[in-house]
Design an enzyme around this catalytic site. Structure first.
Site, PDB file in Angstrom:
ATOM      1  N   LYS A  22      36.993  67.814  34.428  1.00 29.34           N
ATOM      2  CA  LYS A  22      38.260  67.639  35.163  1.00 29.34           C
ATOM      3  C   LYS A  22      39.437  67.773  34.207  1.00 29.34           C
ATOM      4  O   LYS A  22      40.409  68.472  34.507  1.00 29.34           O
ATOM      5  CB  LYS A  22      38.279  66.255  35.802  1.00 29.34           C
ATOM      6  CG  LYS A  22      39.664  65.802  36.263  1.00 29.34           C
ATOM      7  CD  LYS A  22      39.643  64.449  36.945  1.00 29.34           C
ATOM      8  CE  LYS A  22      39.740  63.301  35.987  1.00 29.34           C
ATOM      9  NZ  LYS A  22      41.085  62.972  35.486  1.00 29.34           N
ATOM     10  N   ASN A  23      39.346  67.135  33.027  1.00 34.07           N
ATOM     11  CA  ASN A  23      40.493  67.082  32.123  1.00 34.07           C
ATOM     12  C   ASN A  23      40.696  68.356  31.327  1.00 34.07           C
ATOM     13  O   ASN A  23      41.625  68.443  30.530  1.00 34.07           O
ATOM     14  CB  ASN A  23      40.380  65.858  31.205  1.00 34.07           C
ATOM     15  CG  ASN A  23      40.530  64.575  32.007  1.00 34.07           C
ATOM     16  OD1 ASN A  23      40.924  64.608  33.174  1.00 34.07           O
ATOM     17  ND2 ASN A  23      40.188  63.454  31.407  1.00 34.07           N
ATOM     18  N   CYS A 116      50.216  54.101  37.015  1.00 37.46           N
ATOM     19  CA  CYS A 116      48.976  54.179  37.790  1.00 37.46           C
ATOM     20  C   CYS A 116      48.231  52.881  37.510  1.00 37.46           C
ATOM     21  O   CYS A 116      48.726  51.978  36.848  1.00 37.46           O
ATOM     22  CB  CYS A 116      48.156  55.396  37.384  1.00 37.46           C
ATOM     23  SG  CYS A 116      47.389  55.198  35.777  1.00 37.46           S
ATOM     24  N   ARG A 121      52.673  54.818  32.790  1.00 36.05           N
ATOM     25  CA  ARG A 121      52.247  56.078  32.161  1.00 36.05           C
ATOM     26  C   ARG A 121      53.513  56.825  31.743  1.00 36.05           C
ATOM     27  O   ARG A 121      53.960  57.737  32.400  1.00 36.05           O
ATOM     28  CB  ARG A 121      51.395  56.883  33.139  1.00 36.05           C
ATOM     29  CG  ARG A 121      50.132  56.184  33.596  1.00 36.05           C
ATOM     30  CD  ARG A 121      49.074  56.051  32.505  1.00 36.05           C
ATOM     31  NE  ARG A 121      48.491  57.293  32.093  1.00 36.05           N
ATOM     32  CZ  ARG A 121      47.461  57.881  32.701  1.00 36.05           C
ATOM     33  NH1 ARG A 121      46.960  57.332  33.784  1.00 36.05           N
ATOM     34  NH2 ARG A 121      46.965  59.013  32.265  1.00 36.05           N
ATOM     35  N   ASP A 306      38.013  56.701  28.032  1.00 35.73           N
ATOM     36  CA  ASP A 306      37.460  56.995  29.358  1.00 35.73           C
ATOM     37  C   ASP A 306      36.008  56.560  29.477  1.00 35.73           C
ATOM     38  O   ASP A 306      35.487  56.457  30.583  1.00 35.73           O
ATOM     39  CB  ASP A 306      37.548  58.500  29.659  1.00 35.73           C
ATOM     40  CG  ASP A 306      38.985  58.925  29.866  1.00 35.73           C
ATOM     41  OD1 ASP A 306      39.249  60.137  29.915  1.00 35.73           O
ATOM     42  OD2 ASP A 306      39.855  58.036  29.947  1.00 35.73           O
ATOM     43  N   ARG A 398      38.030  61.372  42.614  1.00 37.57           N
ATOM     44  CA  ARG A 398      38.995  62.123  41.802  1.00 37.57           C
ATOM     45  C   ARG A 398      38.294  62.805  40.633  1.00 37.57           C
ATOM     46  O   ARG A 398      38.774  63.822  40.135  1.00 37.57           O
ATOM     47  CB  ARG A 398      40.068  61.185  41.244  1.00 37.57           C
ATOM     48  CG  ARG A 398      41.115  60.723  42.238  1.00 37.57           C
ATOM     49  CD  ARG A 398      42.195  59.932  41.532  1.00 37.57           C
ATOM     50  NE  ARG A 398      42.595  60.609  40.322  1.00 37.57           N
ATOM     51  CZ  ARG A 398      42.859  59.973  39.170  1.00 37.57           C
ATOM     52  NH1 ARG A 398      42.770  58.673  39.096  1.00 37.57           N
ATOM     53  NH2 ARG A 398      43.211  60.660  38.096  1.00 37.57           N
TER      54      ARG A 398
END
Ligand code: EPZ
Length: 417
Positions: A22-23, A116, A121, A306, A398
């Site tokens: 995803k990143n 968030c 952020r 993460d 997500r």
């Protein structure tokens, strides 16, 4: 509202293929806006964040089509450089479109990205860098209007913190800017290397990605290409944690083993066995699991923030006491309350969590609070006795592409209702 119903305690056995990162997909989707001609991105995970990124591209005037993990983007008709407010709020990382919109059109209007669940952020590092590159930024009741009256030009930019997003955003603005940009104290994450390799395939002139200094020479134009997104290292860590928590032996195919060194080392400290060839990881859960005396999240190549929540979920049942210090985000222990409800023994003081291993966790009704915290509860439920009902799945969707199908293929008793 959808939920996962998990009956824990089933060992996991078998092979699974790791999804695309995803990143890496998000900054590369943004970069596609800089190109003439068609981009074909392969191995793109089917996630709500990726759909949101495609919506931003479409609203900017690109043609964006996704099917079967492949995205086609045509950006010849980019006419609008506004990021819709609704998408800014839905996906905080939409800020990554600012650099590409500036690079392509010289202007961008966007809402200030809200905080968030991980805490505020800020985007100060992004904005300071763009101002050095000739961007004028006006803020009016939460809306940022960015313009480049004298065009976008290269600059020497030192990042106070090796921010992943800021490094990527500067790269996206610099590849078509006039002159040379040098980023020092740049982030070194593997996703930045993937973005650089994609940009180079499109004709960009840059070097140093993966080190703390990246040098970019602006070029006149970039041309779309076909590119395969790298495997997701955090999703890989999540499946390793699931096997460690539930017990069993699994093989992860199409994994990126180089970027996982720091994570595999932690699982070996927990008495798990990991061996790998170039892109396959063979993994067996440790019996018993061992505590890890001290873990500190750091920018790459340190232990990734993460992976903090998912490793904590495993340490809940390890023999001994583990301490985890979270140094990257303000508020990244939101999964602790739910783990305690499942029988874990964890104390949080400031940025540190002390985990005293217990023999067993028991299932409970719990809610995901954020993407990786939700993944941690999934990991804990697979290794807990009894039934866990996990709600607020939108957080998990997500970042994880059909996790329940994949886990069921390994023998997990999990249903999405
Ligand atoms: C990226 O977020 C990832 N997201 C995050 O993954 C990841 O946790 C993070 O990098 C760190 O590795 C994407 O790539 C889409 P940062 P990003 O800028 O770029 C502070 C997930 O779970 N900071 O490196 O936002 C910031 O507040 C997500 O997939 C500033 O102070 O991370 C934070 O404390 C979560 N000013 C720290 O730096 C700025 O201008 C790290 O942020 C920018 C950041």
């Amino acid at each position: 509202m959808q939920k996962f119903v998990i009956h824990g305690g089933k060992r996991l056995e078998g092979d699974i293929t790791v999804q695309g990162a995803k990143n890496s997909a998000l900054p590369i989707l943004s970069a596609a806006m800089l190109c003439e001609g068609e981009n074909i991105l392969e191995n793109c995970p089917e996630l709500s964040d990726v759909y949101a990124a495609c919506q931003i591209l479409t609203s900017a005037g690109c043609q964006c089509r996704m099917q079967n993990h492949t995205v086609s983007i045509k950006a010849d008709t980019v006419r609008n450089s506004e990021i819709p407010e609704s998408l800014m709020q839905e996906m905080r990382s939409s800020i990554i479109f600012l650099g590409a919109m500036l690079g392509r059109t010289g202007t961008c209007i966007l809402g200030y990205p809200g905080g968030c669940e991980l805490g505020p952020r800020p985007i100060d590092l992004h904005l300071q860098a763009f101002q050095k590159m000739g961007v004028k930024i006006q803020e009016e009741s939460g809306i940022l209007t960015c313009t480049t009256p004298n065009g976008l030009h290269g600059a020497k930019i030192h990042l106070q913190f090796p921010s992943v997003g800021a490094t990527e955003n500067i790269m996206l603005a610099a590849v078509l800017a006039r002159g040379e940009t040098v980023i020092t104290n740049a982030a070194r994450e593997p996703e930045i290397v993937d973005l650089a390799q994609y940009l180079r395939t499109c004709g960009a002139n840059l070097r140093g990605e993966g080190s703390s200094t990246i040098v970019i020479q602006g070029v006149k134009k970039l041309t779309g290409c076909t590119y395969r997104i790298m495997p997701d290292r955090i999703v890989t860590a999540t499946w390793l944690a699931a096997a460690a928590s539930a017990g069993g032996t699994i093989r992860l195919l199409q994994a990126d083993t180089v970027s996982l060194e720091g994570i595999l080392d932690v699982f070996e400290q927990m008495n798990c066995s990991c061996s790998h060839t170039e892109n396959t990881i063979c993994f067996s859960a440790g019996k018993p699991l061992r505590a890890v005396r001290f873990l500190k999240t750091m920018p790459y190549p340190g232990f990734p923030t993460d992976a903090q929540a998912i490793v904590m979920a495993v340490l809940c049942k390890a023999n001994g006491t583990s301490v985890i210090e979270e140094t990257i985000f303000e508020n990244r222990f939101r999964h602790v309350d739910a783990l305690v409800r499942m029988g874990a023994d964890i104390q949080v003081t400031g940025h540190a969590a002390v985990i005293h291993g217990v023999k067993q966790l028991h299932g409970a009704p719990v809610s995901a609070t954020d993407l990786r915290g939700g993944a941690a509860l999934l990991v804990a439920g697979l290794g807990a006795q009894g039934e866990t009902v996990l709600t607020e799945l939108s957080h998990i969707d997500r970042g994880y592409d059909s996790p329940e199908l994949l886990l069921r293929s390994l023998g997990a008793d999990i249903r999405r209702i």
